[in-house]
Design an enzyme around this catalytic site. Sequence first.
Site, short mmCIF file in Angstrom:
data_model
loop_
_atom_site.label_atom_id
_atom_site.label_comp_id
_atom_site.label_asym_id
_atom_site.label_seq_id
_atom_site.Cartn_x
_atom_site.Cartn_y
_atom_site.Cartn_z
CE LYS A 242 -0.76 -1.41 0.32
NZ LYS A 242 0.42 -1.85 -0.42
NE ARG A 243 -6.82 6.38 -5.53
CZ ARG A 243 -7.94 6.05 -6.15
NH1 ARG A 243 -8.09 4.89 -6.71
NH2 ARG A 243 -8.95 6.92 -6.21
#
Length: 473
Positions: A242-243
Site C-alpha cells: 500500500k505504501r
Amino acid sequence: MAIMTLRTRFAPSPTGFLHIGGARTALFCCLHTRRHQGTFLLRIEDTDTERSTPEAVEVILEGLRWLGLAPDEAPSFQSDHTARYLAVVQELLAAGHAYICTCSRERLDAVRERQREVGDKPRYDGHCRNRNLTPGPESHVIRFRTPHTGEVEWEDQIQGKICFANSELDDLILVRSDGSPTYNLAVAVDDHDMGITLVIRGEDHISNTPRQIHLFRAMGWEIPAYAHMPLLHGADGAKLSKRHGAVSVLQYREEGFLPTAINNYLARLGWSHGEQEIFTMVELEQLFDVRQLGRSAAIFDRAKLLWINGHHIRAATPDQLLPELAFQLGRLGVDPIPSVEQLARILPEFQARAATMVEMAQKCRFLFIDSVQPYEEKAARKHLLPSMRVPLETLLQAVTAVTEWHFEGVERAFQKVLTAHGLNMGQLAQPLRVVLTGSAASPGIIETMVMLGREKCCQRLQAGLAWMDGGCG
RNA sequence: GUCCCCAUCGUCUAGUGGCCUAGGACGCCGGCCUCUCACGCCGGUAACACGGGUUCGACUCCCGUUGGGGACGCCA
C-alpha cells in the site's frame, strides 16, 4: 478414493483497500480451488483492533465481488473468535507449551539492539521461559514455548521442501498484555477450526509457517498443506504494498479496466499454459493449478495489462460493456447519459479503438455533446483549409437532402459531393471529421455521420462553415 | 547482519541433458491494409548473471560468487 476435499481461504487484514497483489493472491486461491472442486473461504483477519476498520472490510468485499472472486460461504471474522483463541492458549499453558512473560518493551528493545550489534538475528532471548510465572497484577504477555532443537520442514506446493532449524525461531507472543490474541495464534486456530486443507498465501508468510506448524503440533492438530506464492513487485523490483505504488483494485475499475482482463493478466504472472495469452475466467477455472506456478517474483507491467484489456474489450459483447461505458461517460460529465439503445448502437464502432473503457468514453463523447468546438488546434490547422469551404457547403446541402438516414443513403450523398468537386475520399473525410468530431481521428467517416444523426451533422457542418468564415485559420 | 527464497530478451514467460544457431507474448522499430485513428496481418530488435565442476554433450544437474527479493514487532 477418500480424498479429502480441498478447503482454502483468502485471509486479508482490513487495514486498507484490496490492492492488486492481494487480488492476485485471492485469484490464485480461488482458481485453484474451483479447478479442484473445493471450497473457497474468506476470513477477515482483524485481530489488530487499532488498524482494522469496517470500511476496509466493505472495500475488500466490493473488490472481490467486482473481480468475481466471491467466497463460497459467508466470510468469517477473527474478532468473533477471541474467546476460542484464549481457550486454546489456556490449553497450551496447561500443557506447558506456553508461559507467562513479564519482560518490558524497553528490555526487549535493548535485547534486540544488542543482538543486531553482534550481527545476530534479533529475537526474544527466553528471559522468562523458565521462570514459571503465574498470572498476576503485573503486565504480562503469554508466549509460546518453541522447541530449541530439531527443525520444522514442509513440502511446499510451490516452493518445494522448506526447512527451518528451530534454533532460528524464538518464543512468539500469543496473547498481548491487553489480553488480545495475536496473528499467528489466530491463524493457526482458524485454519484448524475452519478445516483448511491448503493454505495459499504470499511468500512473505514463509517465516510464519514454522511457528504455525509448531502451534498445530502442540495442539495435536493435523497440519494443512502450504503453497507460498511468489510476490508481485512494482517497477522498481520491490514488493508491492500500500505504501509502495499499489492502488486499490477498485481504482482499476475507475480507470476502465475489465475484471476479466485484470484476472487474465494476473494469472499470467507466474503461470502459463503453453503459448496461450488470453484466457476467460472459465478457462482459468479449468486450467489453473498452484503447483504449476513458478517461484520467482514478477513485475507488474501496465503496458501488457492495457493490451490484454483491449483484447477483452474487443471480445466482449456490447451489452457486457454497456454499464461500464455509461459509467465512464457520466464521469466525463456527459449529461444526460445516453440510453442503452443508443449506446448499444454505437459501442461496436469503438471496441477496436479503446484499450480501456475510459478511452472508449473519451472517443465517443463527441456524439453526445452539443458542440465540438473549439477544434483540436493541430487538426483544424491541417484540414480546415479555405479550399474546403465550398465542398463542405455542398456536403451540407447533400446531407440535408438525404431521404433515408442509413449507411447507403449517407454514403451516396457523400460520393456525390466527391464527384462534384473532384475530390478523393481522404480530402473530404478529414475536414469533415474535424468539423463533426473536433479531432482528426474517429471511426469511419460514413459510420460517424450515421451515428451522429442528420440533425447534429447539419448543425456541426454549419458551425464549421461559420468557423471557417470567421477566419480563425 | 542472520535466516529463507529467487535468477532465460526492457517486462511476462516456454524450456525439465541432445529437438535451442533458445520459442511465444507485451513494448519498441519498420512495412502492409487504409478516409483518420484503431484493429488485423507481415517483418525486425532483444536474453540463458558470472566462475567452477558432473557429462560424449549443459539454459537445463551440483558447488561457489554476484545480484535481487522476503522475513526477522505486544502488524498482519
